[in-house]
Design a protein around this motif. Structure first.
Motif, PDB file in Angstrom:
ATOM      1  N   LYS A  83      25.777  13.348   9.919  1.00 12.44           N
ATOM      2  CA  LYS A  83      27.211  13.644   9.987  1.00 12.44           C
ATOM      3  C   LYS A  83      28.016  12.348   9.846  1.00 12.44           C
ATOM      4  N   GLN A  84      27.531  11.272  10.453  1.00 17.49           N
ATOM      5  CA  GLN A  84      28.182   9.966  10.325  1.00 17.49           C
ATOM      6  C   GLN A  84      28.205   9.537   8.859  1.00 17.49           C
ATOM      7  N   TYR A  85      27.084   9.737   8.143  1.00 19.13           N
ATOM      8  CA  TYR A  85      26.998   9.414   6.712  1.00 19.13           C
ATOM      9  C   TYR A  85      28.039  10.215   5.929  1.00 19.13           C
ATOM     10  N   GLN A  86      28.111  11.525   6.175  1.00 18.29           N
ATOM     11  CA  GLN A  86      29.064  12.360   5.451  1.00 18.29           C
ATOM     12  C   GLN A  86      30.496  11.929   5.738  1.00 18.29           C
ATOM     13  N   GLU A  87      30.806  11.698   6.994  1.00 17.17           N
ATOM     14  CA  GLU A  87      32.173  11.305   7.351  1.00 17.17           C
ATOM     15  C   GLU A  87      32.553   9.969   6.716  1.00 17.17           C
ATOM     16  N   PHE A  88      31.609   9.025   6.700  1.00 18.60           N
ATOM     17  CA  PHE A  88      31.863   7.735   6.063  1.00 18.60           C
ATOM     18  C   PHE A  88      32.135   7.924   4.572  1.00 18.60           C
ATOM     19  N   CYS A  89      31.283   8.684   3.898  1.00 17.50           N
ATOM     20  CA  CYS A  89      31.445   8.909   2.447  1.00 17.50           C
ATOM     21  C   CYS A  89      32.748   9.637   2.139  1.00 17.50           C
ATOM     22  N   GLU A  90      33.092  10.621   2.952  1.00 20.12           N
ATOM     23  CA  GLU A  90      34.343  11.360   2.740  1.00 20.12           C
ATOM     24  C   GLU A  90      35.553  10.441   2.939  1.00 20.12           C
ATOM     25  N   LYS A  91      35.514   9.641   3.979  1.00 20.04           N
ATOM     26  CA  LYS A  91      36.621   8.734   4.283  1.00 20.04           C
ATOM     27  C   LYS A  91      36.851   7.751   3.135  1.00 20.04           C
ATOM     28  N   HIS A  92      35.769   7.259   2.537  1.00 20.19           N
ATOM     29  CA  HIS A  92      35.859   6.254   1.477  1.00 20.19           C
ATOM     30  C   HIS A  92      35.842   6.868   0.069  1.00 20.19           C
ATOM     31  N   ARG A  93      35.824   8.198   0.001  1.00 22.00           N
ATOM     32  CA  ARG A  93      35.806   8.937  -1.273  1.00 22.00           C
ATOM     33  C   ARG A  93      34.617   8.550  -2.144  1.00 22.00           C
TER      34      ARG A  93
END
Length: 192
Positions: free
Chosen positions: A7-17
């Protein structure tokens, strides 16, 4: 993989597009938010070869990474604006972030795996399982994610199109994959 870390990976990727993907044992996955951009990446012929045959058609789209957590094996991101060190620092000690070059011109692409879990560990475990000494092992590679396994096996072979660092880790360098490099190395090693 740990569900909170995914979930941390997904949130990081989403935040940084980030354009990001998850490789699993059953499917290749991408987030709904990045699906169109991931399809464009997969349309690049050289990248498609790196990702595997029919990647675009086999890609499964998810909304929440936890939907596919049980199948997640490897995480990747492509053509980001940040240096990959940004991802490495943000994702912490649980993940090991390394460069990934799907094409020679590609920059700022990366593979993410659990720290301490790599191809070298895999080959050692397989050799142990089959009661084979490491002296009976050979590995082929071309990128930074292959360095550990090339050093761990008895004979590490780097493809001619590999990175300089990967070539230095290998025992021998053969021709490029698309120029029969695997065949040539196997002949040279008297495997065929």
């Amino acid at each position: 993989m740990d569900r909170d870390k995914l979930k941390q990976y997904q949130e990081f990727c989403e935040k940084h597009r980030y354009i990001y993907a998850v490789q699993g044992s059953k499917h290749n996955y991408t987030a709904a938010s990045a699906a169109d951009r991931m399809r464009a990446v997969a349309d690049n012929h050289e990248v498609a070869i790196s990702l595997g045959e029919n990647y675009r058609e086999k890609m499964v789209v998810f909304d929440d990474i936890l939907e596919i957590a049980d199948d997640a094996e490897k995480l990747s991101f492509f053509y980001v604006d940040d240096d990959i060190d940004v991802a490495s620092k943000a994702l912490g000690e649980y993940f090991h972030v390394m460069p990934f070059y799907p094409v020679k011109a590609a920059q700022n692409c990366g593979e993410i795996q659990r720290t301490g879990v790599d191809k070298a560990l895999g080959v050692i475990k397989i050799a142990d399982y089959y009661h084979e000494p490491i002296e009976h092992t050979i590995a082929f590679g071309d990128g930074p994610n292959d360095i550990e396994i090339l050093r761990a096996v008895h004979v590490g072979v780097c493809m001619a199109n590999g990175t300089e660092e990967t070539k230095q880790a290998a025992d021998m360098v053969t021709d490029a994959v698309d120029n029969d490099g695997l065949y040539k190395a196997m002949k040279r090693l008297n495997l065929i």
